[in-house]
Design a protein around this motif. Structure first.
Motif, PDB file in Angstrom:
ATOM      1  N   TYR A  94      -0.522  18.796   2.435  1.00  0.00           N
ATOM      2  CA  TYR A  94      -0.574  18.495   3.864  1.00  0.00           C
ATOM      3  C   TYR A  94      -1.950  18.830   4.443  1.00  0.00           C
ATOM      4  O   TYR A  94      -2.532  18.044   5.185  1.00  0.00           O
ATOM      5  CB  TYR A  94       0.522  19.278   4.596  1.00  0.00           C
ATOM      6  N   ARG A 103      -3.256  14.694   3.491  1.00  0.00           N
ATOM      7  CA  ARG A 103      -2.266  13.919   4.241  1.00  0.00           C
ATOM      8  C   ARG A 103      -2.824  12.652   4.862  1.00  0.00           C
ATOM      9  O   ARG A 103      -2.097  11.701   5.106  1.00  0.00           O
ATOM     10  CB  ARG A 103      -1.620  14.786   5.314  1.00  0.00           C
ATOM     11  N   LYS A 104      -4.110  12.598   5.112  1.00  0.00           N
ATOM     12  CA  LYS A 104      -4.705  11.443   5.788  1.00  0.00           C
ATOM     13  C   LYS A 104      -5.039  10.295   4.845  1.00  0.00           C
ATOM     14  O   LYS A 104      -5.353   9.205   5.292  1.00  0.00           O
ATOM     15  CB  LYS A 104      -5.969  11.872   6.529  1.00  0.00           C
ATOM     16  N   LYS A 164      -4.275   7.326   2.397  1.00  0.00           N
ATOM     17  CA  LYS A 164      -3.173   6.400   2.157  1.00  0.00           C
ATOM     18  C   LYS A 164      -3.064   6.074   0.669  1.00  0.00           C
ATOM     19  O   LYS A 164      -4.040   6.079  -0.048  1.00  0.00           O
ATOM     20  CB  LYS A 164      -3.411   5.094   2.920  1.00  0.00           C
ATOM     21  N   GLY A 182       3.256  13.736  -2.331  1.00  0.00           N
ATOM     22  CA  GLY A 182       2.203  13.009  -1.638  1.00  0.00           C
ATOM     23  C   GLY A 182       2.709  11.833  -0.836  1.00  0.00           C
ATOM     24  O   GLY A 182       2.340  11.645   0.323  1.00  0.00           O
ATOM     25  N   TYR A 183       3.566  11.037  -1.439  1.00  0.00           N
ATOM     26  CA  TYR A 183       4.043   9.839  -0.753  1.00  0.00           C
ATOM     27  C   TYR A 183       4.951  10.202   0.413  1.00  0.00           C
ATOM     28  O   TYR A 183       4.905   9.572   1.462  1.00  0.00           O
ATOM     29  CB  TYR A 183       4.756   8.918  -1.743  1.00  0.00           C
ATOM     30  N   ASN A 236       2.614  11.610   3.193  1.00  0.00           N
ATOM     31  CA  ASN A 236       1.788  10.539   3.738  1.00  0.00           C
ATOM     32  C   ASN A 236       2.610   9.543   4.545  1.00  0.00           C
ATOM     33  O   ASN A 236       2.158   9.063   5.587  1.00  0.00           O
ATOM     34  CB  ASN A 236       1.037   9.832   2.621  1.00  0.00           C
ATOM     35  N   TYR A 237       3.801   9.230   4.095  1.00  0.00           N
ATOM     36  CA  TYR A 237       4.659   8.284   4.811  1.00  0.00           C
ATOM     37  C   TYR A 237       4.980   8.806   6.213  1.00  0.00           C
ATOM     38  O   TYR A 237       4.860   8.082   7.200  1.00  0.00           O
ATOM     39  CB  TYR A 237       5.945   8.026   4.027  1.00  0.00           C
ATOM     40  N   GLU A 261       1.854   8.774   8.488  1.00  0.00           N
ATOM     41  CA  GLU A 261       1.559   7.428   8.990  1.00  0.00           C
ATOM     42  C   GLU A 261       2.589   6.987  10.029  1.00  0.00           C
ATOM     43  O   GLU A 261       2.240   6.356  11.026  1.00  0.00           O
ATOM     44  CB  GLU A 261       1.501   6.420   7.840  1.00  0.00           C
TER      45      GLU A 261
END
Length: 165
Positions: free
Chosen positions: A86, A90-91, A93, A146-147, A150-151, A154
């Motif tokens: 995080y 996190r930024k 994609k 991670g996904y 990140n999801y 976003e």
């Protein structure tokens, strides 16, 4: 009207940091359990009990209680790993950063932290099955963390943008 629903009647969404906490905890417990299954089926020589190896806690750490405690401890340590992701990634994609994060954790555990875990042989002494299985487990773990993070990051950006317009 009977169909009118006020927004106060709905639960508030989870905060982003709370989601990171739960993602880390669930990821550690779930993938620790998958790691146990892989070691039970002899795909890998490294089971979750190696995390208790540095401490002399008695023979229970090698039984089912030790396995459960080890998996729970993996969940707790995974919370820290999720917060590190995080804070740092996190930024970014895409799936590749989570995959890379899993590989970095694999390298950290099997090369740098290896002396702390007497239950893990040196990398050159591990079987090919153990190496491949471990790399795959760490990759899917990193991808999951991670996904997921990140999801939601976003999604929050999109919701904030829509709320401001």
């Amino acid at each position: 009207m009977a169909n009118d629903h006020k927004i106060e009647n709905y639960p508030k969404p989870m905060s982003f940091l709370t989601m990171v906490f739960w993602t880390g905890l669930f990821g550690g417990i779930f993938w620790g359990t998958i790691g146990y299954i892989a070691s039970f089926l002899n795909f890998t020589e490294v089971g979750p009990n190696v995390i208790l190896g540095p401490w002399s806690l008695g023979d229970w750490k090698n039984g089912w209680i030790g396995t459960v405690v080890s998996i729970m401890l993996m969940g707790v340590l995974s919370i820290f790993a999720a917060f590190i992701y995080y804070a740092l990634l996190r930024k970014f994609k895409g799936i590749w950063f989570g995959l890379g994060y899993g590989l970095v954790i694999f390298l950290l555990v099997f090369f740098i932290l290896n002396p702390l875990f007497p239950g893990i042989k040196s990398f050159s002494d591990l079987s090919r099955d153990t190496i491949i299985t471990s790399i795959c487990l760490y990759i899917v773990y990193g991808t999951f963390i991670g996904y997921s993070i990140n999801y939601v990051f976003e999604l929050n950006k999109v919701q904030e943008k829509e709320a401001s317009t």
